[in-house]
Design an enzyme around this catalytic site. Structure first.
Site, PDB file in Angstrom:
ATOM      1  N   ILE A   1       0.857  -1.183   0.000  1.00 44.49           N
ATOM      2  CA  ILE A   1       0.000   0.000   0.000  1.00 44.49           C
ATOM      3  C   ILE A   1       0.895   1.235   0.000  1.00 44.49           C
ATOM      4  O   ILE A   1       1.776   1.372   0.848  1.00 44.49           O
ATOM      5  CB  ILE A   1      -0.916   0.026   1.250  1.00 44.49           C
TER       6      ILE A   1
ATOM      7  N   GLY B   1       4.136   4.104   3.348  1.00 42.45           N
ATOM      8  CA  GLY B   1       3.723   2.875   2.674  1.00 42.45           C
ATOM      9  C   GLY B   1       3.771   1.723   3.653  1.00 42.45           C
ATOM     10  O   GLY B   1       4.272   1.866   4.775  1.00 42.45           O
ATOM     11  N   LYS B   2       3.224   0.601   3.276  1.00 40.32           N
ATOM     12  CA  LYS B   2       3.313  -0.601   4.114  1.00 40.32           C
ATOM     13  C   LYS B   2       2.997  -1.806   3.240  1.00 40.32           C
ATOM     14  O   LYS B   2       2.289  -1.684   2.243  1.00 40.32           O
ATOM     15  CB  LYS B   2       2.296  -0.528   5.272  1.00 40.32           C
ATOM     16  N   GLY B   3       3.519  -2.964   3.626  1.00 38.35           N
ATOM     17  CA  GLY B   3       3.263  -4.163   2.832  1.00 38.35           C
ATOM     18  C   GLY B   3       3.114  -5.380   3.708  1.00 38.35           C
ATOM     19  O   GLY B   3       3.301  -5.310   4.932  1.00 38.35           O
TER      20      GLY B   3
ATOM     21  N   ASP C   1       9.302  -5.517   9.371  1.00 40.89           N
ATOM     22  CA  ASP C   1       8.203  -5.296  10.322  1.00 40.89           C
ATOM     23  C   ASP C   1       7.977  -6.657  11.001  1.00 40.89           C
ATOM     24  O   ASP C   1       8.866  -7.519  10.984  1.00 40.89           O
ATOM     25  CB  ASP C   1       6.955  -4.794   9.580  1.00 40.89           C
TER      26      ASP C   1
END
Ligand code: NAD
Length: 455
Positions: free
Chosen positions: A83, A128-130, A169
């Site tokens: 994202i 952002g992040k995934g 993460d």
């Protein structure tokens, strides 16, 4: 009056932007929770409507499915997300996690928090992040490597050192970042070496930064040191409980103990421990690394030799863990673990959010109504992305900073962000969470005003 009625009365009204964008009404949805906080802060500073609707949705929601050959020869299909929430301030930046409960809305929420975190700390980065929906503990090392390489190649066209820079993460680590960087570099032969900066949190030998592993825990300690005196708590001798004892809290616990704090309760997925004399964080970190969790680090592990005292703890239930009276409670596990019940049990003066969004809305309201001072995640855990930014800078300029320089720069960034949050609280007369969002939005709003909306 019943608890439910109290909570209903305290529930903030629904922001009109939710209706404009057709958001579902679901109080347990992490994305709407985060978005409501952002919009509440936007209202305080009268942020332009166009900026509110831009920030209320991510710019890009990338969902990929990719096959991976498993050790037994069969192929399994995996679902992954990336994202990209907002890049007005710089390339998208944020970790990716491997967890069986990864969902689109959770990743969207975490991406928005990254936008706010980078803006609050004034890093030239977006959010952002995934994530990949998988329990990494069920994979062999070979399978873990193949999942990582296929996830990287599935999103490789949409990331890059100037575009989107992932990081570790929950469930991912430096080795995974090394495989990720190698895959990206091998797929981009014309930008082979510069591709190293596509991801941060790499091993020190392969483009990583000194101090990255402990960065988030160090940042939590830096923020507490800066803010606690104003709340009337001194670090020396203060009591602390830790929810989660992974990367963030095992480092935060060790650093706070070395600063003079007493960590008297710890709980992770394996169980809870309590010792009012203090649990030795260095010994517990070794135990957890060896055994996979805090369970079994009993009070009989305590020993004293000269000035060196090590303490284990008595096994306690979840309820006893939350009920342990402490000055500071530090949640550093997963999102939304603290609901109304856990918040009702908690007996602390301050909660420093090492984890992102550790409370659901009912937990958040319950803690606020008890008068607990909440130091929000976008401030408390910003140390990780700050040192990730230092790693990216070092990669792009072929430099290598020593640990002292990283620590000093990190401390400077965390202290300034803490003061900026306090100043916003004084300016808007709100709680610290809203103030941190407001301070972030002031910066984002100013840049949107200068740049305008294309075309
Ligand atoms: P980690 O995987 O190293 O540790 C997670 C911890 O949560 C483990 O100790 C695990 O036992 C515990 N946990 C999981 N389920 C639990 C349960 N039901 N009850 C009690 N404990 C439970 O992850 P981490 O890197 O330490 O990240 C922790 C949090 O901090 C996450 O919310 C993450 O998004 C956030 N965060 C991490 C970083 C970073 O640099 N690692 C940076 C910013 C924010």
């Amino acid at each position: 009056m019943t608890t439910a009625t109290t909570e209903q009365a305290a529930t903030p009204s629904r922001d009109p932007v939710f209706d404009e964008l057709g958001f579902p009404t679901d109080p347990d949805n992490l994305y709407t929770q985060t978005c409501a906080t952002m919009l509440g802060a936007a209202e305080l500073l009268n942020l332009k409507h166009r900026v509110r609707i831009i920030l209320a949705q991510p710019k890009n929601e990338i969902m990929v499915h990719f096959p991976v050959r498993m050790d037994d020869g069969h192929h399994q299909l995996f679902k992954g997300y990336r994202i990209q929430h907002n890049n007005i301030l710089g390339p998208y930046k944020g970790g990716f996690r491997y967890h069986e409960d990864v969902h689109l809305d959770d990743v969207k929420s975490l991406a928005m928090l990254m936008t706010m975190k980078c803006a609050l700390t004034r890093l030239p980065l977006g959010g952002g992040k995934g994530g990949v929906k998988v329990n990494p503990r069920t994979l062999s090392e070979g399978e873990l490597q193949r999942v990582t390489r296929r996830y990287c190649s599935a999103i490789a066209d949409q990331i890059g050192p100037e575009v989107d820079i992932p990081a570790p993460d929950v469930g991912t680590n430096a080795q995974i970042m090394a495989w990720f960087a190698d895959t990206y570099m091998m797929s981009n032969p014309h930008a082979h070496q510069s591709g190293l900066a596509v991801v941060t949190g790499k091993p020190l030998e392969f483009g990583g930064s000194a101090g990255r592993e402990k960065a988030t825990g160090q940042g939590v300690a830096d923020v507490l040191k800066e803010m606690l005196p104003g709340i009337g708590i001194g670090i020396e001798g203060m009591t602390v409980s830790l929810l989660g004892f992974g990367n963030v809290n095992s480092w935060g616990g060790r650093i706070l103990q070395d600063m003079g704090a007493k960590i008297i309760a710890v709980m992770d997925h394996t169980g809870g421990l309590r010792n009012d004399h203090g649990i030795d964080m260095h010994a517990l970190a070794e135990h957890a690394a060896r055994t996979g969790g805090v369970k079994g680090f009993g009070a009989d592990n305590g020993s004293q030799s000269g000035r060196l005292i090590t303490h284990g703890g008595d096994a306690i239930s979840e309820e006893d863990f939350y009920r342990t009276p402490v000055d500071v409670f530090i949640p550093g596990a997963l999102e939304q673990m603290i609901k109304a019940q856990q918040a009702g049990w908690l007996d602390c003066k301050v909660m420093a959010e090492a984890a992102n969004a550790p409370c659901d809305p009912s937990g958040d309201r319950a803690l606020s109504s008890k008068g607990v001072e909440i130091i929000p995640a976008i401030l408390a855990n910003a140390g990780g992305v700050t040192v990730s930014y230092f790693e990216w800078l070092q990669n792009k300029t072929s430099q290598s900073w020593d640990a002292q320089k990283v620590d000093e720069e990190l401390n400077r960034h965390m202290c300034v962000a803490a003061r900026r949050t306090l100043a916003a609280r004084a300016r808007y007369g709100c709680d610290l969470r809203t103030a941190a969002f407001a301070a972030a939005l002031e910066h984002i709003g100013a840049v949107y005003n200068l740049r305008g909306i294309f075309p």
